[in-house]
Design a protein around this motif. Structure first.
Motif: not given
Length: 317
Positions: A3-5, A57-62, A91-103
């Protein structure tokens, strides 16, 4: 995963592609194998240290992504592994995987590629929630949209026209003015040369903030609604309440990132119901300026900061 840090607050050079722990999904989360993400101005602010992610939220941007569902939590509704989706993120989009609420997860609209879909969630949800849910733009009314050649602007022009509204756009160059007209704007003004305050609009979608407050109020029609979604021109301005009262106008301001999951989910459901069919029918098209390898996110940030883009800049795996 990789991921991008953000190594420290600073310029694009502080973005580093490195190994990080995999996301830890909750019972209501969907895990997405990311095909692409997109660069938003909020990412630049976060990189500079001015816009930290919401608590938890994730510290990874995106703030958006597209890809394939690879895992679903016990409380997830409507999604299963293998689904092609896009998502609105905190947050977290600049990565190979991301977890996000299904809504906050949406199916990829028919006719849109999995990569193109990465540039839709943030702009579609922003325009739908602010212009239609909050400002209640109606058929036959006029929308004035600032930054008409931006990702949000290109979506606002197309969506408002699809719903039968008249659109005036502002942009900063002759090329951007031309592109706004091609996308369907009835008028497009070069704000460096023309005064938009002499126009009359029922709804104004503003990314500038304080620097445009007086002119926006001048441009509002009686009963007009000004929606502020950015502060590129500052955060503190003087407001003529007498003029606001005389016009029976209103001002609202909103962001997406820090909203509760249920609010984001309601916006996403509205987008799937009312915006995705227009995209699938070809009435609205994703406007992609460039695709950049995710590991080279610094180059994508430089491109966005240059202001030379039209539409979205995507980061691809």
């Amino acid at each position: 995963m990789r991921a991008i840090v953000i190594m420290e607050p600073g310029g694009p050079e502080v973005l580093d592609w490195q190994e990080v722990p995999d996301p830890e999904p909750g019972r209501g989360d969907v895990v997405i194998d990311v095909a692409a993400s997109a660069v938003n101005r909020a990412d630049l602010l976060q990189r500079q240290g001015h816009y930290p992610p919401p608590k938890g939220a994730s510290e990874i941007p995106g703030l958006e992504c597209s890809g394939t569902v690879i895992e679903v939590g016990a409380d997830v509704e409507g999604f299963r592994p293998g689904d092609q989706v896009c998502a609105l993120l905190a947050g977290g989009g600049y990565a190979e995987r991301v977890a996000v609420p299904w809504q906050q997860v949406m199916p990829v609209p028919a006719g849109v590629s999995p990569v193109e879909a990465a540039g839709l969630p943030e702009v579609a949800c922003t325009v739908w929630s602010n212009v239609f849910m909050t400002a209640r733009l109606r058929k036959g009314e006029t929308l004035l949209v600032h930054g008409g050649a931006s990702g949000i602007g290109t979506m606002a022009i197309q969506l408002a026209k699809a719903y039968g509204s008249r659109v005036i756009a502002t942009a900063g160059s002759a090329e951007k003015v031309r592109r706004c007209l091609e996308l369907g704007a009835d008028e497009a003004l070069n704000y460096r040369e023309e005064d938009f305050s002499v126009k009359k609009a029922d709804v104004i979608l503003d990314i500038i903030g304080a620097a445009y407050l007086k002119k926006n109020l001048d441009a509002l029609a009686v009963g007009g609604r000004l929606v502020v979604i950015g502060m590129q021109g500052g955060r503190v301005g003087e407001l003529d309440l007498g003029k606001l009262l005389a016009k029976r106008a209103s001002i609202s301001a909103a962001g997406l990132r820090a909203r509760p999951v249920d609010e984001k989910g309601a916006i996403c459901r509205g987008v799937v119901q009312d915006v995705w069919p227009l995209i699938s029918a070809g009435a609205i098209k994703p406007v992609i300026h460039a695709t950049v390898p995710m590991r080279d996110a610094a180059e994508a940030h430089r491109l966005l900061e240059s202001g030379d883009h039209i539409g979205k800049i995507l980061l691809v795996r």
